[in-house]
Design a protein around this motif. Structure first.
Motif, PDB file in Angstrom:
ATOM      1  N   VAL A  19       0.848  -1.196   0.000  1.00 31.38           N
ATOM      2  CA  VAL A  19       0.000   0.000   0.000  1.00 31.38           C
ATOM      3  C   VAL A  19       0.885   1.249   0.000  1.00 31.38           C
ATOM      4  O   VAL A  19       0.634   2.205  -0.727  1.00 31.38           O
ATOM      5  CB  VAL A  19      -0.946   0.012   1.218  1.00 31.38           C
ATOM      6  N   LYS A  25      -1.869   4.387  -5.798  1.00 31.11           N
ATOM      7  CA  LYS A  25      -2.830   4.041  -4.735  1.00 31.11           C
ATOM      8  C   LYS A  25      -3.838   2.985  -5.214  1.00 31.11           C
ATOM      9  O   LYS A  25      -5.041   3.128  -5.028  1.00 31.11           O
ATOM     10  CB  LYS A  25      -3.560   5.286  -4.221  1.00 31.11           C
ATOM     11  N   ALA A  28      -5.284  -1.333  -1.188  1.00 27.05           N
ATOM     12  CA  ALA A  28      -5.734  -0.906   0.135  1.00 27.05           C
ATOM     13  C   ALA A  28      -5.849  -2.142   1.025  1.00 27.05           C
ATOM     14  O   ALA A  28      -5.892  -3.272   0.534  1.00 27.05           O
ATOM     15  CB  ALA A  28      -7.085  -0.206   0.036  1.00 27.05           C
TER      16      ALA A  28
END
Length: 70
Positions: A19, A25, A28
């Motif tokens: 992460v 991004k 998660a």
């Protein structure tokens, strides 16, 4: 170039290193635990570029990254 991430969530221990290194991004930590009680990393709807930073840093070696040729 686009990429696709495949994470073996049942073997993931949720350390979060992937992460932290993902520049887009695209990963998660899940809110649901796996069968071992860990909260694994999971792919998000991010725009993966196939850099493979996540696969390189994963201490468990459970992330695979595929690059789509355009």
């Amino acid at each position: 170039m686009a990429g696709n991430i495949v994470i073996d969530t049942e073997r993931c221990k949720g350390c979060g290193l992937c992460v932290m290194v993902c520049p887009k991004k695209c990963i998660a930590i899940s809110e649901e635990s796996n069968k071992n009680g860990y909260f694994p990393a999971q792919k998000t709807d991010g725009d993966c570029i196939g850099c493979a930073h996540c696969a390189i840093i994963c201490p468990e070696g459970i992330i695979q990254v595929y690059r789509d040729e355009m």
